[in-house]
Scaffold this motif. Structure first.
Motif, PDB file in Angstrom:
ATOM      1  N   ARG A 272      12.323   4.374 -13.462  1.00  0.00           N
ATOM      2  CA  ARG A 272      11.666   4.200 -14.807  1.00  0.00           C
ATOM      3  C   ARG A 272      10.566   4.635 -15.372  1.00  0.00           C
ATOM      4  N   SER A 273       9.321   4.481 -14.224  1.00  0.00           N
ATOM      5  CA  SER A 273       8.322   4.724 -15.434  1.00  0.00           C
ATOM      6  C   SER A 273       8.165   6.552 -15.521  1.00  0.00           C
ATOM      7  N   LEU A 274       8.858   6.869 -14.234  1.00  0.00           N
ATOM      8  CA  LEU A 274       8.832   8.748 -14.859  1.00  0.00           C
ATOM      9  C   LEU A 274       9.781   9.010 -16.019  1.00  0.00           C
ATOM     10  N   HIS A 275       8.859  10.234 -16.571  1.00  0.00           N
ATOM     11  CA  HIS A 275       9.638  11.054 -17.534  1.00  0.00           C
ATOM     12  C   HIS A 275      10.679  12.021 -17.170  1.00  0.00           C
ATOM     13  N   ILE A 276      10.813  12.764 -16.112  1.00  0.00           N
ATOM     14  CA  ILE A 276      11.166  14.063 -15.369  1.00  0.00           C
ATOM     15  C   ILE A 276      12.579  12.672 -14.667  1.00  0.00           C
ATOM     16  N   PRO A 277      13.517  13.403 -13.906  1.00  0.00           N
ATOM     17  CA  PRO A 277      14.329  13.021 -13.718  1.00  0.00           C
ATOM     18  C   PRO A 277      13.921  12.897 -11.966  1.00  0.00           C
ATOM     19  N   THR A 278      14.526  10.997 -11.528  1.00  0.00           N
ATOM     20  CA  THR A 278      14.375  11.133  -9.406  1.00  0.00           C
ATOM     21  C   THR A 278      16.245  11.989  -8.791  1.00  0.00           C
ATOM     22  N   VAL A 279      15.336  12.220  -7.622  1.00  0.00           N
ATOM     23  CA  VAL A 279      16.866  12.777  -7.188  1.00  0.00           C
ATOM     24  C   VAL A 279      16.622  11.515  -5.883  1.00  0.00           C
ATOM     25  N   GLY A 280      17.314  10.978  -5.924  1.00  0.00           N
ATOM     26  CA  GLY A 280      17.653  10.085  -4.527  1.00  0.00           C
ATOM     27  C   GLY A 280      18.847  10.575  -3.301  1.00  0.00           C
ATOM     28  N   ILE A 281      17.925  10.638  -2.080  1.00  0.00           N
ATOM     29  CA  ILE A 281      18.798  10.992  -1.328  1.00  0.00           C
ATOM     30  C   ILE A 281      18.038   9.694  -0.131  1.00  0.00           C
ATOM     31  N   GLY A 282      19.410   8.117  -0.239  1.00  0.00           N
ATOM     32  CA  GLY A 282      18.924   7.467   0.282  1.00  0.00           C
ATOM     33  C   GLY A 282      17.768   6.479  -0.212  1.00  0.00           C
ATOM     34  N   ALA A 283      18.133   6.146  -1.524  1.00  0.00           N
ATOM     35  CA  ALA A 283      16.843   6.389  -2.270  1.00  0.00           C
ATOM     36  C   ALA A 283      18.050   5.215  -3.105  1.00  0.00           C
ATOM     37  N   GLY A 284      19.044   4.704  -3.010  1.00  0.00           N
ATOM     38  CA  GLY A 284      19.568   3.461  -3.765  1.00  0.00           C
ATOM     39  C   GLY A 284      20.168   4.211  -5.250  1.00  0.00           C
ATOM     40  N   PRO A 285      20.913   3.597  -5.972  1.00  0.00           N
ATOM     41  CA  PRO A 285      21.464   3.968  -7.047  1.00  0.00           C
ATOM     42  C   PRO A 285      20.798   4.178  -8.361  1.00  0.00           C
ATOM     43  N   ASP A 286      19.717   3.764  -8.568  1.00  0.00           N
ATOM     44  CA  ASP A 286      19.310   3.824  -9.970  1.00  0.00           C
ATOM     45  C   ASP A 286      18.447   5.058  -9.970  1.00  0.00           C
TER      46      ASP A 286
ATOM     47  N   GLU B 283       1.198  -0.989   0.240  1.00  0.00           N
ATOM     48  CA  GLU B 283       0.081   0.474   0.015  1.00  0.00           C
ATOM     49  C   GLU B 283       0.717   1.159   0.275  1.00  0.00           C
ATOM     50  N   ALA B 284       1.740   1.326   1.143  1.00  0.00           N
ATOM     51  CA  ALA B 284       2.200   1.991   0.934  1.00  0.00           C
ATOM     52  C   ALA B 284       3.664   2.781  -0.591  1.00  0.00           C
ATOM     53  N   ALA B 285       3.936   1.192  -0.908  1.00  0.00           N
ATOM     54  CA  ALA B 285       4.406   1.656  -2.281  1.00  0.00           C
ATOM     55  C   ALA B 285       4.003   2.223  -3.232  1.00  0.00           C
ATOM     56  N   GLN B 286       2.506   1.893  -3.383  1.00  0.00           N
ATOM     57  CA  GLN B 286       1.639   1.938  -4.424  1.00  0.00           C
ATOM     58  C   GLN B 286       1.410   3.922  -4.449  1.00  0.00           C
ATOM     59  N   GLN B 287       1.472   4.251  -3.186  1.00  0.00           N
ATOM     60  CA  GLN B 287       0.727   5.197  -2.786  1.00  0.00           C
ATOM     61  C   GLN B 287       1.777   6.525  -2.723  1.00  0.00           C
ATOM     62  N   LEU B 288       3.018   6.026  -2.951  1.00  0.00           N
ATOM     63  CA  LEU B 288       4.280   6.247  -3.466  1.00  0.00           C
ATOM     64  C   LEU B 288       4.596   7.335  -4.734  1.00  0.00           C
TER      65      LEU B 288
ATOM     66  N   VAL C 212      13.706   5.714   0.915  1.00  0.00           N
ATOM     67  CA  VAL C 212      12.860   4.919  -0.289  1.00  0.00           C
ATOM     68  C   VAL C 212      12.737   4.109  -0.361  1.00  0.00           C
ATOM     69  N   PRO C 213      12.587   2.543  -0.419  1.00  0.00           N
ATOM     70  CA  PRO C 213      13.594   0.784  -0.903  1.00  0.00           C
ATOM     71  C   PRO C 213      14.175   1.129  -2.034  1.00  0.00           C
ATOM     72  N   ALA C 214      14.743   1.060  -2.006  1.00  0.00           N
ATOM     73  CA  ALA C 214      16.019   0.963  -3.569  1.00  0.00           C
ATOM     74  C   ALA C 214      15.200   0.135  -4.720  1.00  0.00           C
ATOM     75  N   GLU C 215      14.679  -0.632  -4.560  1.00  0.00           N
ATOM     76  CA  GLU C 215      13.629  -1.506  -5.421  1.00  0.00           C
ATOM     77  C   GLU C 215      12.683  -0.582  -6.492  1.00  0.00           C
ATOM     78  N   LEU C 216      11.784   0.396  -5.205  1.00  0.00           N
ATOM     79  CA  LEU C 216      10.444   1.256  -5.093  1.00  0.00           C
ATOM     80  C   LEU C 216      11.025   2.719  -6.451  1.00  0.00           C
ATOM     81  N   ALA C 217      12.649   3.028  -5.508  1.00  0.00           N
ATOM     82  CA  ALA C 217      13.099   4.678  -6.388  1.00  0.00           C
ATOM     83  C   ALA C 217      13.631   3.805  -8.037  1.00  0.00           C
ATOM     84  N   ALA C 218      13.619   2.470  -8.001  1.00  0.00           N
ATOM     85  CA  ALA C 218      14.304   2.457  -9.758  1.00  0.00           C
ATOM     86  C   ALA C 218      13.531   1.997 -10.318  1.00  0.00           C
ATOM     87  N   GLU C 219      11.370   1.741  -9.536  1.00  0.00           N
ATOM     88  CA  GLU C 219      10.486   1.096 -10.343  1.00  0.00           C
ATOM     89  C   GLU C 219       9.942   3.239 -10.698  1.00  0.00           C
TER      90      GLU C 219
END
Length: 311
Positions: free
Chosen positions: A238-252, A203-208, A228-235
């Motif tokens: 992949r799903s966005l056309h704007i860039p994601t900026v991670g902090i504690g969100a894994g390498p992807d 549920e929390a992943a889908q909300q994010l 954010v868990p690394a796998e969720l941040a990676a998903e």
């Protein structure tokens, strides 16, 4: 954001008011003007949100650091850091507050202007502090307009996903680029019960993911994913056309950001450092040693010596 979260340029950076969702292919004429890369590239102008969009198209990763004063910002600008965030993390690591919540618009405007004055190339993003946009879109526009007009920032950042979509939409319509911030949003840390990882569980992943889609649809040019868990941040990436900026969100994620005092080892931690943080220097130790050496020279009468004195 979690407080783990040369020549001086013009004070009037060129703003790019193209909606962040405009990611059409770059025309050949524009391609000649495009920078070879965000990090370390040479440029006679400030970076804009269009440069950020093009980096996403190229699959280029880029770094972002916080900055709160002209001198530090100039160092990062000379180092080629393409985006700097004047974050409300200034509350913890610059102004001596216990959290980001007490930071005011006056403080944010003053320090954002200093960072703009200390730089010539980087895109400067100013945070909207707690209480400056939660009332609704009109309040958000008033606060963001102040940062653009008085401080000269090229974009603003605000926290929240679906709940902040209307604010983002109005700012973008008014020509103010917006960086969104989801996952752990430190201004709401009391509601989260502390600095805990967000998005765990279906549920929390889908909300994010809904939050990420909402800020993109509202016109944000980028979105910070914090704790954010690394796998969720990676998903999400992949799903966005704007860039994601991670902090504690894994390498992807497309980009990574750190609070500069954490990155440089200036922060004094009461316990162990956060898991996501990598310290690239021991600036606290360097400054402490320098202060002790100076003090000892003064006590011993070694400073000032003859070469430091006038005749």
């Amino acid at each position: 954001m979690t407080h783990a979260t040369g020549e001086r340029g013009s004070t009037t950076p060129a703003h790019d008011t193209t909606p962040a969702h405009d990611t059409a292919p770059v025309a050949s004429g524009d391609r000649e003007k495009a920078l070879p890369g965000l990090y370390g590239g040479a440029s006679s102008r400030r970076l804009t949100v269009r440069d950020i969009a093009r980096a996403k198209e190229r699959g280029e990763r880029w770094p972002m650091l916080t900055a709160y004063d002209a001198m530090t910002a100039s160092v990062f600008d000379e180092a080629g850091i393409p985006v700097m965030l004047v974050g409300d993390s200034m509350g913890n690591c610059h102004l001596g507050y216990e959290s980001t919540v007490p930071v005011t618009m006056d403080e944010m405007t003053l320090l954002s202007a200093a960072v703009v004055r200390g730089t010539s190339r980087a895109l400067i993003v100013g945070d909207l502090p707690f209480g400056s946009y939660q009332e609704g879109p009109v309040q958000a526009l008033r606060s963001a307009t102040r940062l653009v007009k008085e401080a000269g920032v090229g974009a603003v950042k605000l926290e929240g996903g679906e709940r902040s979509a209307e604010q983002i939409s109005l700012l973008v319509q008014a020509g103010i680029p917006v960086m969104a911030h989801i996952g752990l949003t430190p201004q709401s840390v009391h509601a989260f019960g502390g600095h805990v990882v967000q998005g765990r569980g279906e549920e929390a992943a889908q909300q994010l993911l809904r939050d990420a889609k909402a800020v993109q649809d509202a016109g944000a040019f980028a979105v910070v994913l914090e704790l954010v868990p690394a796998e969720l941040a990676a998903e999400a990436t992949r799903s966005l056309h704007i860039p994601t900026v991670g902090i504690g969100a894994g390498p992807d994620c497309d980009a990574q950001v750190l609070v500069w005092t954490d990155m440089a080892g200036l922060t004094k931690w009461p316990g162990r450092t956060p898991k996501f943080l990598k310290q690239y220097a021991d600036l606290r130790g360097v400054l402490g040693d320098a202060a002790k050496a100076f003090a000892q020279d003064v006590v011993d009468g070694a400073y000032p010596a003859a070469e430091h004195s006038f005749r």
